[in-house]
Design a protein around this motif. Structure first.
Motif, PDB file in Angstrom:
ATOM      1  N   ARG A 280       0.791  -1.238   0.000  1.00  0.00           N
ATOM      2  CA  ARG A 280       0.000   0.000   0.000  1.00  0.00           C
ATOM      3  C   ARG A 280       0.820   1.283   0.000  1.00  0.00           C
ATOM      4  O   ARG A 280       0.325   2.318  -0.401  1.00  0.00           O
ATOM      5  CB  ARG A 280      -1.007   0.005   1.151  1.00  0.00           C
TER       6      ARG A 280
ATOM      7  N   LYS B 152       1.983  -9.612  13.642  1.00  0.00           N
ATOM      8  CA  LYS B 152       3.213  -9.545  12.834  1.00  0.00           C
ATOM      9  C   LYS B 152       4.296  -8.810  13.626  1.00  0.00           C
ATOM     10  O   LYS B 152       5.398  -8.638  13.136  1.00  0.00           O
ATOM     11  CB  LYS B 152       2.951  -8.724  11.554  1.00  0.00           C
TER      12      LYS B 152
ATOM     13  N   ASN C 279       2.262 -13.776   9.469  1.00  0.00           N
ATOM     14  CA  ASN C 279       2.847 -12.874   8.455  1.00  0.00           C
ATOM     15  C   ASN C 279       1.820 -12.101   7.653  1.00  0.00           C
ATOM     16  O   ASN C 279       2.191 -11.321   6.777  1.00  0.00           O
ATOM     17  CB  ASN C 279       3.743 -13.682   7.516  1.00  0.00           C
ATOM     18  N   GLY C 280       0.533 -12.293   7.897  1.00  0.00           N
ATOM     19  CA  GLY C 280      -0.481 -11.543   7.164  1.00  0.00           C
ATOM     20  C   GLY C 280      -1.874 -12.077   7.467  1.00  0.00           C
ATOM     21  O   GLY C 280      -2.020 -13.072   8.193  1.00  0.00           O
ATOM     22  N   SER C 281      -2.895 -11.397   6.953  1.00  0.00           N
ATOM     23  CA  SER C 281      -4.302 -11.785   7.172  1.00  0.00           C
ATOM     24  C   SER C 281      -4.574 -12.079   8.644  1.00  0.00           C
ATOM     25  O   SER C 281      -5.216 -13.069   8.989  1.00  0.00           O
ATOM     26  CB  SER C 281      -4.667 -12.998   6.308  1.00  0.00           C
TER      27      SER C 281
ATOM     28  N   GLU D 239      -6.536 -10.847  10.738  1.00  0.00           N
ATOM     29  CA  GLU D 239      -7.943 -10.812  11.170  1.00  0.00           C
ATOM     30  C   GLU D 239      -8.588 -12.183  11.158  1.00  0.00           C
ATOM     31  O   GLU D 239      -9.630 -12.397  11.785  1.00  0.00           O
ATOM     32  CB  GLU D 239      -8.734  -9.844  10.276  1.00  0.00           C
TER      33      GLU D 239
ATOM     34  N   ASP E 251      -2.505  -5.482  15.255  1.00  0.00           N
ATOM     35  CA  ASP E 251      -2.307  -5.287  13.821  1.00  0.00           C
ATOM     36  C   ASP E 251      -2.469  -3.810  13.458  1.00  0.00           C
ATOM     37  O   ASP E 251      -2.976  -3.019  14.255  1.00  0.00           O
ATOM     38  CB  ASP E 251      -3.331  -6.123  13.037  1.00  0.00           C
ATOM     39  N   LEU E 252      -2.071  -3.497  12.225  1.00  0.00           N
ATOM     40  CA  LEU E 252      -2.227  -2.132  11.731  1.00  0.00           C
ATOM     41  C   LEU E 252      -3.663  -1.888  11.295  1.00  0.00           C
ATOM     42  O   LEU E 252      -4.297  -2.770  10.708  1.00  0.00           O
ATOM     43  CB  LEU E 252      -1.334  -1.906  10.510  1.00  0.00           C
ATOM     44  N   VAL E 253      -4.148  -0.686  11.576  1.00  0.00           N
ATOM     45  CA  VAL E 253      -5.455  -0.249  11.088  1.00  0.00           C
ATOM     46  C   VAL E 253      -5.244   1.054  10.340  1.00  0.00           C
ATOM     47  O   VAL E 253      -4.618   1.976  10.857  1.00  0.00           O
ATOM     48  CB  VAL E 253      -6.428  -0.025  12.263  1.00  0.00           C
ATOM     49  N   GLU E 254      -5.757   1.088   9.117  1.00  0.00           N
ATOM     50  CA  GLU E 254      -5.691   2.342   8.352  1.00  0.00           C
ATOM     51  C   GLU E 254      -7.096   2.909   8.237  1.00  0.00           C
ATOM     52  O   GLU E 254      -7.446   3.883   8.873  1.00  0.00           O
ATOM     53  CB  GLU E 254      -5.060   2.089   6.983  1.00  0.00           C
ATOM     54  N   THR E 255      -7.970   2.263   7.453  1.00  0.00           N
ATOM     55  CA  THR E 255      -9.354   2.741   7.322  1.00  0.00           C
ATOM     56  C   THR E 255     -10.287   2.053   8.324  1.00  0.00           C
ATOM     57  O   THR E 255     -11.387   2.534   8.562  1.00  0.00           O
ATOM     58  CB  THR E 255      -9.883   2.439   5.914  1.00  0.00           C
ATOM     59  N   GLY E 256      -9.902   0.913   8.855  1.00  0.00           N
ATOM     60  CA  GLY E 256     -10.762   0.138   9.743  1.00  0.00           C
ATOM     61  C   GLY E 256     -11.643  -0.858   9.003  1.00  0.00           C
ATOM     62  O   GLY E 256     -12.370  -1.651   9.623  1.00  0.00           O
ATOM     63  N   GLN E 257     -11.548  -0.850   7.685  1.00  0.00           N
ATOM     64  CA  GLN E 257     -12.421  -1.688   6.870  1.00  0.00           C
ATOM     65  C   GLN E 257     -12.190  -3.191   7.103  1.00  0.00           C
ATOM     66  O   GLN E 257     -13.148  -3.967   7.220  1.00  0.00           O
ATOM     67  CB  GLN E 257     -12.165  -1.350   5.388  1.00  0.00           C
ATOM     68  N   THR E 258     -10.930  -3.587   7.197  1.00  0.00           N
ATOM     69  CA  THR E 258     -10.636  -5.030   7.350  1.00  0.00           C
ATOM     70  C   THR E 258     -11.160  -5.548   8.693  1.00  0.00           C
ATOM     71  O   THR E 258     -11.734  -6.634   8.760  1.00  0.00           O
ATOM     72  CB  THR E 258      -9.118  -5.296   7.217  1.00  0.00           C
TER      73      THR E 258
HETATM   74  C1  PRP Z   1      -2.838  -4.391   6.595  1.00  0.00           C
HETATM   75  C2  PRP Z   1      -3.117  -4.723   8.044  1.00  0.00           C
HETATM   76  C3  PRP Z   1      -4.609  -4.966   8.038  1.00  0.00           C
HETATM   77  C4  PRP Z   1      -5.100  -4.008   6.968  1.00  0.00           C
HETATM   78  C5  PRP Z   1      -5.687  -2.765   7.607  1.00  0.00           C
HETATM   79  O1  PRP Z   1      -2.745  -5.569   5.890  1.00  0.00           O
HETATM   80  O2  PRP Z   1      -2.350  -5.832   8.478  1.00  0.00           O
HETATM   81  O3  PRP Z   1      -4.913  -6.295   7.696  1.00  0.00           O
HETATM   82  O4  PRP Z   1      -3.970  -3.641   6.181  1.00  0.00           O
HETATM   83  O5  PRP Z   1      -6.136  -1.829   6.648  1.00  0.00           O
HETATM   84  P1  PRP Z   1      -7.572  -1.155   6.755  1.00  0.00           P
HETATM   85  O6  PRP Z   1      -7.735  -0.661   8.149  1.00  0.00           O
HETATM   86  O7  PRP Z   1      -7.521  -0.028   5.757  1.00  0.00           O
HETATM   87  O8  PRP Z   1      -8.597  -2.189   6.388  1.00  0.00           O
HETATM   88  P2  PRP Z   1      -2.162  -5.625   4.422  1.00  0.00           P
HETATM   89  O9  PRP Z   1      -3.166  -5.106   3.447  1.00  0.00           O
HETATM   90  O10 PRP Z   1      -0.840  -4.969   4.390  1.00  0.00           O
HETATM   91  O11 PRP Z   1      -2.053  -7.182   4.148  1.00  0.00           O
HETATM   92  P3  PRP Z   1      -1.719  -8.407   5.111  1.00  0.00           P
HETATM   93  O12 PRP Z   1      -2.916  -8.645   5.968  1.00  0.00           O
HETATM   94  O13 PRP Z   1      -1.465  -9.542   4.188  1.00  0.00           O
HETATM   95  O14 PRP Z   1      -0.506  -8.040   5.915  1.00  0.00           O
END
Ligand code: PRP
Length: 233
Positions: free
Chosen positions: A25, A134, A156-158, A160, A173-180
């Motif tokens: 991203r 991660k 290492n990913g996914s 949620e 985990d990282l949150v950007e928009t909160g959508q995931t």
């Molecule tokens: C990152 C992070 C969350 C998601 C959050 O994952 O680990 O899963 O983005 O973004 P959001 O708040 O905008 O929904 P990434 O897309 O980097 O993929 P990954 O899960 O494979 O690490």
């Protein structure tokens, strides 16, 4: 034919500055940053599987890597500079110089859990948690400061997915928009850190290529300021 390995990168031999860029991203705002500086060769990364490209006029070489590997490339000098999220720098504590907050890619590192669990959960009563993440070192340090025993499952990913299938009750985990989080029925319960993209520089390159490195830092600083100015207007 015998292949010999040379520990000195071609970038170093030829006086080229090698810059490591993150896949994923952050790549789009990174491309915008360099396009603002008149550097367009990064478009090669958007529509191919190429991992390296050069701007020969400016003697710049660009590499694309997984974000987690960028601090390693820069610390060891395989890249002179790199762009990476503050989350990775906090997690890895690498010996690199960090001269510039690029201000894009803003996100937060949070503790999240299923919405159903949150209804009956009280973070003040936590004494032992099992978390998938991660970011094992950041997570361990955060909960250790709070006197909470954290059993950490490194993924290492996914992330949620982990609470949905019973691998761990909570994630960091990282949150950007909160959508995931939302689309997977999870809610944020605590914030651990904020992060934006940062410019990092190899400490030896800072000395041996001082003028070129400083000039690039200043060009990027001007771009970041100009972008912030445009966003305010
Ligand atoms: C990152 C992070 C969350 C998601 C959050 O994952 O680990 O899963 O983005 O973004 P959001 O708040 O905008 O929904 P990434 O897309 O980097 O993929 P990954 O899960 O494979 O690490």
């Amino acid at each position: 034919m015998a292949v010999t390995w040379n520990s000195e990168s071609s970038a170093r031999r030829n006086g080229v500055i090698a810059i490591a860029l993150p896949k994923g991203r952050l790549l789009s705002p990174v491309m915008t940053l360099f396009e603002g500086m008149g550097i367009t060769c990064l478009r090669a990364f958007a529509d191919s599987r190429r991992l390296i490209c050069e701007d020969t006029d400016r003697q710049l070489q660009f590499l694309t890597l997984k974000p987690a590997d960028i601090p390693t490339y820069v610390e060891y000098g395989a890249a002179d500079m790199g762009i990476v999220g503050k989350d990775q720098l906090l997690e890895q504590c690498r010996d690199v110089y960090e001269p510039l907050d690029l201000r894009f890619g803003a996100c937060r590192l949070v503790v999240a859990e299923p919405a159903e669990l949150q209804k009956q959960d009280d973070p003040h009563s936590w004494s032992h948690l099992r978390l998938a993440t991660k970011y094992p070192h950041l997570t361990e340090a955060y909960f250790s400061r709070k006197g909470i025993q954290a059993e950490i499952i490194k993924l290492n990913g996914s992330l949620e997915l982990a609470p949905l299938v019973g691998l761990a009750e909570r994630i960091v985990d990282l949150v950007e928009t909160g959508q995931t989080l939302k689309e997977n029925g999870l809610v944020e319960v605590e914030e651990i850190a904020k992060a934006t993209a940062r410019l990092i520089v190899n400490r030896a390159s800072l000395k041996t290529k001082y003028h070129r490195v400083q000039a690039l830092i200043e060009q990027m600083r001007k771009q970041v300021d100009a972008q912030a100015e445009r966003a305010r207007a």
